[in-house]
Scaffold this motif. Structure first.
Motif, short mmCIF file in Angstrom:
data_model
loop_
_atom_site.label_atom_id
_atom_site.label_comp_id
_atom_site.label_asym_id
_atom_site.label_seq_id
_atom_site.Cartn_x
_atom_site.Cartn_y
_atom_site.Cartn_z
N MET A 69 0.82 -1.22 0.00
CA MET A 69 0.00 0.00 0.00
C MET A 69 0.85 1.27 0.00
N GLY A 70 2.07 1.18 0.56
CA GLY A 70 2.87 2.39 0.62
C GLY A 70 3.84 2.56 -0.53
N SER A 71 3.99 1.51 -1.36
CA SER A 71 5.19 1.51 -2.20
C SER A 71 5.25 2.67 -3.18
N ILE A 72 4.17 2.95 -3.90
CA ILE A 72 4.23 4.12 -4.79
C ILE A 72 3.53 5.33 -4.16
N THR A 73 2.49 5.05 -3.35
CA THR A 73 1.77 6.17 -2.70
C THR A 73 2.72 7.05 -1.90
N LYS A 74 3.65 6.41 -1.17
CA LYS A 74 4.55 7.21 -0.33
C LYS A 74 5.44 8.11 -1.17
N GLU A 75 5.88 7.60 -2.32
CA GLU A 75 6.70 8.42 -3.21
C GLU A 75 5.90 9.62 -3.70
N ALA A 163 -5.30 2.88 -1.11
CA ALA A 163 -4.54 1.86 -1.84
C ALA A 163 -4.77 0.49 -1.23
N PHE A 164 -4.75 0.43 0.11
CA PHE A 164 -4.96 -0.86 0.78
C PHE A 164 -6.33 -1.43 0.45
N ILE A 165 -7.37 -0.60 0.61
CA ILE A 165 -8.73 -1.09 0.43
C ILE A 165 -8.98 -1.49 -1.03
N VAL A 166 -8.51 -0.65 -1.96
CA VAL A 166 -8.74 -0.97 -3.37
C VAL A 166 -8.01 -2.26 -3.75
N SER A 167 -6.78 -2.44 -3.29
CA SER A 167 -6.09 -3.67 -3.68
C SER A 167 -6.74 -4.87 -3.00
N PHE A 168 -7.22 -4.67 -1.77
CA PHE A 168 -7.96 -5.74 -1.10
C PHE A 168 -9.16 -6.15 -1.96
N LEU A 169 -9.91 -5.16 -2.44
CA LEU A 169 -11.11 -5.45 -3.23
C LEU A 169 -10.77 -6.17 -4.54
N PHE A 170 -9.74 -5.67 -5.21
CA PHE A 170 -9.31 -6.31 -6.45
C PHE A 170 -8.98 -7.79 -6.21
N ILE A 171 -8.14 -8.01 -5.19
CA ILE A 171 -7.71 -9.38 -4.92
C ILE A 171 -8.92 -10.21 -4.49
N PHE A 172 -9.78 -9.60 -3.69
CA PHE A 172 -10.95 -10.29 -3.18
C PHE A 172 -11.82 -10.78 -4.35
N PHE A 173 -11.91 -9.94 -5.38
CA PHE A 173 -12.70 -10.35 -6.54
C PHE A 173 -12.14 -11.65 -7.13
N PHE A 174 -10.82 -11.70 -7.32
CA PHE A 174 -10.23 -12.89 -7.92
C PHE A 174 -10.34 -14.10 -7.00
#
Lengths: 238, 325
Positions: A69-75, A163-174
């Motif tokens: 969640m932090g990798s690009i957001t933090k930049e 970022a955390f929630i959206v990636s959670f949702l994406f992964i959750f879908f799969f």
């Protein structure tokens, strides 16, 4: 002259271990997987890795978005993205640096679970090494796919929670795709089945390494990393 | 060396930069001046290949930002606005990281590092984490990062923003030093800064270039008249007589000098110690004529100096009044 992606990976890994992220995430991961391994071992007297292989994909659902969640957001929030992007680097190098660091951290978690394998080797008999190898291969694939999704969502926003929630949702879908098949009209069933991670993972962890499954995982990884690169580049013309 | 050609940038429907063109020669120190939101940073971000223009192009020597973006980024050293840094890293680790990404070999890095640390005055803080440093030192680290690969072109976006007056002086001295060997573009909304450091100024407002030239050129271009301040001792001075002997001169004000008052001046209607403010057309220099006038009357000129319209007035005229109109 060193490879620039390698420099970025090393930099990123240092960041993970410099902050508490890596330690917290690894400790929590090992505690949870330890519990799922030890409880059947002591309660049922069963020494096997199957329960581990079926729970880790669910643990990764939280674990990997937390890493990425932090990798690009933090930049983005600190503005250092501008420093990186104005160096003679390609966007794809930045994304791959972030991606491989996340995969390596995930891999570290997976490697630590090999302790359980040692326990089984010491206690059990009739160990199916082939199945175990395939199970681990499946876990690595899943970790690699989730990381790609996580990197992509962290390129979308400058807010780590989002970022955390959206990636959670994406992964959750799969992950959830294979459980909603009964609710779907006929023609969609096959599509969703093919999209679901569980379907391909179960094939691999049964010991069948089919190119179809491998292609599925690889194409998801490439798709999401490509999307991350495009998202990063899109800042230029927005 | 740098040629900016008809550059336009829209953010959505908002126009940030509007068809600006200018050139920067080798070794020039260019001040890029404008109020906040004028399009300075946008232009610099396009120049450093962080953004792509909506229209137009930028050339550096034979390279352009579309086809040779990597090459251009190699040629440029850039300090972005707000000086973003990896605060957890030590100064050494950070510079090393940048050096590696710039592809500097170990020997080149070691040589440049010593050089840069020396120039930027970072000797005592090399092994300290950046988050422990003061803002002034962080700015030096940012500049060190920008000059680490010894670029020909250095671009500093608001390098002194948020610093205290002492730090500002230090950073300005550093910039002046760097300007001796590099082509330098510096953006700022502070006039004194640009005045102190740069030999050429471009003023930009709402995406348009409103002025371009050296400080002197800008001042005299805007002001057609030269104003002269005189301090004289003139017994029996008659303004009408001065006006009739030098018709081209306008007398703006006459006042008694309060500091040089002689005791017997108090009783006089017209005191001897005077402040005069006169004005004449800049095309013709009347200073000699004025001097001779006072000399012929056996009067004394204590002081005579030209007053330029201050850059501040100029800036305000260009960016506010014209902006409203």
């Amino acid at each position: 002259m060193k490879n620039k992606t390698a420099i970025l990976i090393a930099h990123e890994l240092k960041n993970y271990f410099h902050s508490a992220t890596a330690y917290v995430v690894l400790v929590v991961f090992l505690l949870i997987t330890g519990w799922f391994f030890a409880s059947p071992l002591f309660l049922v007297g069963q020494a096997e890795l199957r329960s581990l292989f079926s729970t880790i994909p669910w643990i990764f659902l939280l674990f990997i978005p937390a890493i990425t969640m932090g990798s690009i957001t933090k930049e983005k929030t600190s503005g250092t993205l501008e420093t990186l992007a104005t160096l003679p680097l390609k966007e794809s190098q930045i994304v791959m640096g972030k991606y491989w660091a996340a995969v390596l951290l995930t891999l570290t978690g997976i490697i630590f679970t090999l302790v359980h394998l040692v326990t089984i080797v010491l206690l059990g008999s009739n160990i199916d090494y082939g199945a175990i190898f395939c199970g681990y291969l499946g876990l690595v694939m899943i970790g690699a796919v989730y990381s790609a999704i996580g990197i992509f969502t962290s390129s979308l926003t400058s807010n780590q929670i989002v970022a955390f929630i959206v990636s959670f949702l994406f992964i959750f879908f799969f992950v959830i795709a294979e459980f909603i098949l009964i609710f779907l009209p006929g023609p969609l069933v096959e599509v969703f089945q093919y999209l679901s991670i569980g379907y391909h993972f179960s094939n691999i962890s049964r010991g069948v390494i089919d190119t179809r499954n491998v292609i599925y995982f690889l194409s998801l990884i490439i798709l999401f990393l490509r999307l991350a690169v495009v998202t990063l580049e899109s800042r230029k013309w927005k | 060396m740098i040629r900016i050609d008809n550059l336009t940038k829209y953010y959505g429907s908002v126009r940030a930069v509007n068809r600006i063109s200018f050139q920067v020669g080798e070794g020039e120190i260019l001040g890029f001046l404008g109020p906040n939101g004028a399009g300075k940073s946008t232009t610099l971000k396009i120049l450093t290949c962080f953004l792509t223009p909506t229209e137009g192009n930028i050339f550096i020597d034979q390279y352009n930002i579309y086809e040779n973006s990597t090459k251009i980024r190699e040629l440029i050293g850039y300090l972005p606005e707000n000086n973003p840094l990896y605060l957890d890293m030590t100064v050494y680790d950070y510079l090393r990281f940048i050096g590696e990404l710039r592809g500097l070999s170990q020997t080149v890095f070691n040589r440049n590092l010593r050089n840069v640390i020396d120039k930027c005055g970072l000797t005592g803080v090399v092994s300290k984490p950046i988050h422990t440093l003061s803002k002034g030192y962080r700015q030096r680290v940012g500049i060190a990062q920008a000059i680490l690969h010894d670029p020909k072109i250095l671009i500093l976006d608001e390098p002194t923003a948020g610093l205290d007056p002492n730090q500002i002086m230090e950073i300005r001295d550093l910039i002046k030093e760097l300007g001796k060997e590099k082509t330098l573009i510096l953006s700022s909304h502070i006039l004194q800064e640009v005045q102190a450091v740069c030999n050429r100024i471009i003023i930009i407002n709402k995406g348009d270039i409103v002025a371009d030239g050296t400080i002197d050129e800008l001042q005299s271009a805007l002001q057609g008249k030269t104003r002269l301040n005189l301090e004289v001792i003139a017994e029996g001075f008659e303004p009408e007589e001065l006006k009739s002997s030098i018709p081209k001169l306008d007398i703006l004000s006459i006042s008694a000098n309060p500091y040089l008052k002689k005791r017997d001046d108090i009783e006089k209607e017209q005191p001897d110690n005077l402040y005069l403010v006169v004005e004449y057309n800049s095309e013709e220099d009347l200073r000699e004529v004025i001097f001779n006038y006072f000399k012929n009357h056996n009067w004394t000129i204590l002081e005579m100096h030209r007053e330029f319209m201050s850059l501040e007035d100029l800036f305000r005229t260009l960016t506010i009044e014209r902006g409203v109109a």
